[in-house]
Design a protein around this motif. Sequence first.
Motif, short mmCIF file in Angstrom:
data_model
loop_
_atom_site.label_atom_id
_atom_site.label_comp_id
_atom_site.label_asym_id
_atom_site.label_seq_id
_atom_site.Cartn_x
_atom_site.Cartn_y
_atom_site.Cartn_z
N ALA A 1 -2.94 1.41 9.58
CA ALA A 1 -1.86 2.12 8.90
C ALA A 1 -0.77 2.43 9.92
CB ALA A 1 -2.37 3.40 8.25
N SER B 1 0.85 -1.20 0.00
CA SER B 1 0.00 0.00 0.00
C SER B 1 0.88 1.25 0.00
CB SER B 1 -0.90 0.01 1.24
OG SER B 1 -1.76 -1.10 1.24
N GLU C 1 -1.19 4.98 3.69
CA GLU C 1 -2.52 4.53 3.28
C GLU C 1 -2.93 3.31 4.11
OE1 GLU C 1 -4.35 2.51 -0.65
OE2 GLU C 1 -3.73 4.61 -0.90
#
Length: 259
Positions: free
Chosen positions: A243, A224, A228
């Motif tokens: 995250a 990712s 994010e």
Amino acid sequence: MGKGARNRARRQTSVAARSATVQLKQAGTLWPALADGIPAHAGARIRIARPDDDAVLRRYIIQATEDEGTNDLTKPVPIACPTILAGLRDGKEGFMEAFQEAWVTLDPETVDEQILVGFSLVAVDESDEVIGSISVCPPYNFLNTIIDGFPPREAHKILLQTQMGISKITAVAVREDLRGHGIGADLVQTALQVIRRCNIGMIVLGSCEPNRAPFYRRLGFTISPVDEAIDLWMAIGVHAMLATPDHHVFSMRRQVRYR
């Protein structure tokens, strides 16, 4: 021995180790071989961590995560939970039986403080000195923030689903002078074999700094963008966004059947 001969010998050793590891995994014999060690790159062996590896495991976890709190001996480090050992011996049926036995004996008020589905692997040299490690367990610190506000029964269910559904790679570290020889990749790939053998980890994930993203991408993880979040709904049944600031989240989704 000249440089060319040394390079050929190194390649032959690497191919032999890789071939032996592939044969072992294809034969489904991770256990008992993993107790003593399976061949890896650079002449190393990878084995399941033992209780007497605790101190060195803490050092490698700090090296990988900079979490000095790991020095707190009251903070558990995943060695090899009985559930994992049962899964290695007897596959998913053995894991489920051991997990059910462990789960029903727990106090719901403290279940989030106990590691039921965790393990560590270590890479060792010919003298059994630890030269690298990987630790895997559910993301307890993150889940504790999610269950706040849920009724106890619902929180208990989420924690149960987390134990089964999420395997977090918390630390991968190799001794500095041995990096770049494939030992770290061997540790990750062997950990994935343990996860598959026990039939856990609908989502396998972790976080890494940008310079480490290519390593995990080569091993088949989805990366990712930095900062994010990914949604863990598929694994735990509630929308929970994970995250890590200034880090990528790397993840791998797996088909897991519990019946």
